[in-house]
Design a protein around this motif. Structure first.
Motif, mmCIF file in Angstrom:
data_model
loop_
_atom_site.group_PDB
_atom_site.id
_atom_site.type_symbol
_atom_site.label_atom_id
_atom_site.label_comp_id
_atom_site.label_asym_id
_atom_site.label_seq_id
_atom_site.Cartn_x
_atom_site.Cartn_y
_atom_site.Cartn_z
ATOM 1 N N MET A 1 0.860 -1.195 0.000
ATOM 2 C CA MET A 1 0.000 0.000 0.000
ATOM 3 C C MET A 1 0.898 1.249 0.000
ATOM 4 O O MET A 1 1.817 1.352 0.799
ATOM 5 C CB MET A 1 -0.897 0.008 1.225
ATOM 6 N N SER A 2 0.535 2.176 -0.859
ATOM 7 C CA SER A 2 1.360 3.366 -0.989
ATOM 8 C C SER A 2 1.156 4.306 0.203
ATOM 9 O O SER A 2 0.153 4.212 0.931
ATOM 10 C CB SER A 2 1.031 4.094 -2.292
ATOM 11 N N LYS A 3 2.115 5.187 0.403
ATOM 12 C CA LYS A 3 2.056 6.158 1.499
ATOM 13 C C LYS A 3 0.869 7.082 1.327
ATOM 14 O O LYS A 3 0.198 7.452 2.299
ATOM 15 C CB LYS A 3 3.364 6.947 1.510
ATOM 16 N N LYS A 4 0.569 7.456 0.100
ATOM 17 C CA LYS A 4 -0.565 8.348 -0.180
ATOM 18 C C LYS A 4 -1.882 7.690 0.200
ATOM 19 O O LYS A 4 -2.780 8.325 0.779
ATOM 20 C CB LYS A 4 -0.537 8.724 -1.663
ATOM 21 N N LYS A 5 -1.973 6.394 -0.062
ATOM 22 C CA LYS A 5 -3.206 5.649 0.262
ATOM 23 C C LYS A 5 -3.425 5.586 1.766
ATOM 24 O O LYS A 5 -4.543 5.725 2.274
ATOM 25 C CB LYS A 5 -3.097 4.245 -0.338
ATOM 26 N N LYS A 6 -2.300 5.351 2.487
ATOM 27 C CA LYS A 6 -2.389 5.290 3.948
ATOM 28 C C LYS A 6 -2.874 6.609 4.531
ATOM 29 O O LYS A 6 -3.692 6.653 5.466
ATOM 30 C CB LYS A 6 -1.026 4.935 4.538
ATOM 31 N N GLN A 8 -4.746 8.859 3.143
ATOM 32 C CA GLN A 8 -6.170 9.031 2.818
ATOM 33 C C GLN A 8 -7.047 8.228 3.787
ATOM 34 O O GLN A 8 -8.109 8.681 4.215
ATOM 35 C CB GLN A 8 -6.433 8.593 1.369
ATOM 36 N N ILE A 9 -6.590 7.012 4.106
ATOM 37 C CA ILE A 9 -7.365 6.168 5.041
ATOM 38 C C ILE A 9 -7.407 6.812 6.430
ATOM 39 O O ILE A 9 -8.449 6.862 7.093
ATOM 40 C CB ILE A 9 -6.751 4.759 5.104
ATOM 41 N N LEU A 11 -7.010 9.990 7.229
ATOM 42 C CA LEU A 11 -7.863 11.183 7.197
ATOM 43 C C LEU A 11 -9.340 10.809 7.181
ATOM 44 O O LEU A 11 -10.186 11.477 7.796
ATOM 45 C CB LEU A 11 -7.521 12.024 5.951
ATOM 46 N N GLY A 12 -9.667 9.731 6.483
ATOM 47 C CA GLY A 12 -11.065 9.283 6.448
ATOM 48 C C GLY A 12 -11.562 8.842 7.818
ATOM 49 O O GLY A 12 -12.689 9.129 8.229
ATOM 50 N N VAL A 13 -10.674 8.115 8.555
ATOM 51 C CA VAL A 13 -11.055 7.661 9.909
ATOM 52 C C VAL A 13 -11.264 8.870 10.840
ATOM 53 O O VAL A 13 -12.214 8.932 11.621
ATOM 54 C CB VAL A 13 -9.965 6.729 10.476
ATOM 55 N N ILE A 14 -10.321 9.835 10.743
ATOM 56 C CA ILE A 14 -10.433 11.042 11.582
ATOM 57 C C ILE A 14 -11.725 11.794 11.272
ATOM 58 O O ILE A 14 -12.446 12.264 12.175
ATOM 59 C CB ILE A 14 -9.215 11.955 11.369
ATOM 60 N N ALA A 15 -12.049 11.943 10.001
ATOM 61 C CA ALA A 15 -13.274 12.636 9.596
ATOM 62 C C ALA A 15 -14.513 11.910 10.132
ATOM 63 O O ALA A 15 -15.485 12.524 10.586
ATOM 64 C CB ALA A 15 -13.326 12.756 8.057
ATOM 65 N N PHE A 16 -14.479 10.579 10.096
ATOM 66 C CA PHE A 16 -15.610 9.779 10.593
ATOM 67 C C PHE A 16 -15.799 9.985 12.103
ATOM 68 O O PHE A 16 -16.918 10.149 12.605
ATOM 69 C CB PHE A 16 -15.362 8.308 10.275
#
Length: 206
Positions: A1-6, A8-9, A11-16
């Motif tokens: 998994m790329s660093k960029k993908k990590k 994004q994940i 940030l998505g958890v934090i937003a949730f």
């Protein structure tokens, strides 16, 4: 998994999580507001209910008493129930220095519509002197008695201890109950007891 993908994940958890916290905070405030509103409404209802349960004081249930004579503040006073004469005297500011406190029975209860007359000191003596003078001038002596069944209020007031109030009560008694059968019946009038009767018994007749 790329660093960029990590990233994004993450940030998505934090937003949730932030969305969840915000939702819970707003929901908690709303529930709290509903509780306060309900409590206020219940309190208002109880208050309104209590006001309805309190009976209104009507004029028909009041006792009106007129006191005059040797008191500091003569006038008409109202009471929620039948007072004693001492209560009426207190409302009228008490006796004046000239008052004859023995002219009224302070422990006696007063009915609605009663007029109380507090005599001044020496009034009884002056009445006796006036009566004696009248008897001498008429030449009839003590035989010229006052008929308590036919005498007017003014004639009754010539008797020792019989003021305006008691004279009015005697006339009212005759109108309601008929003639007195014997002179002792005059003691059926409120305020006329053995003491007053002993002073006037030799000057009255039926």
């Amino acid at each position: 998994m790329s660093k960029k993908k990590k990233i994004q994940i993450i940030l998505g958890v934090i937003a949730f999580l932030l969305a969840g916290i915000l939702y819970l905070g707003l929901n908690g405030r709303q529930e709290s507001g509903e509780v306060v509103t309900e409590h206020f409404t219940d309190g208002a209802s109880e208050s309104a209910k209590s006001e309805k349960e309190i009976p209104e004081q009507t004029d028909s249930s009041m006792v009106y008493v007129h006191i005059c004579g040797a008191v500091k503040k003569p006038g008409v006073y109202t009471f929620q129930s039948e007072p004693h004469i001492i209560d009426v005297v207190k409302q009228a500011g008490g006796f004046t220095k000239k008052a004859d406190s023995s002219s009224v029975n302070l422990a006696e209860k007063v009915a609605d519509g009663t007029q109380l007359v507090v005599a001044e000191k020496g009034a009884e003596k002056r009445t006796n002197e006036e009566q004696s003078s009248h008897e001498k001038s008429s030449g009839s002596g003590v035989s010229d008695k006052v008929n308590i069944n036919t005498a007017s209020a003014e004639e009754l007031m010539t008797l020792s201890g019989i003021g305006e109030s008691k004279a009015a009560q005697i006339v009212s008694y005759r109108e309601s109950n008929g003639a007195f059968q014997k002179i002792e019946d005059i003691m059926k009038i409120s305020g006329i007891k053995e003491g007053v009767f002993s002073k006037i018994k030799d000057y009255i007749t039926v």
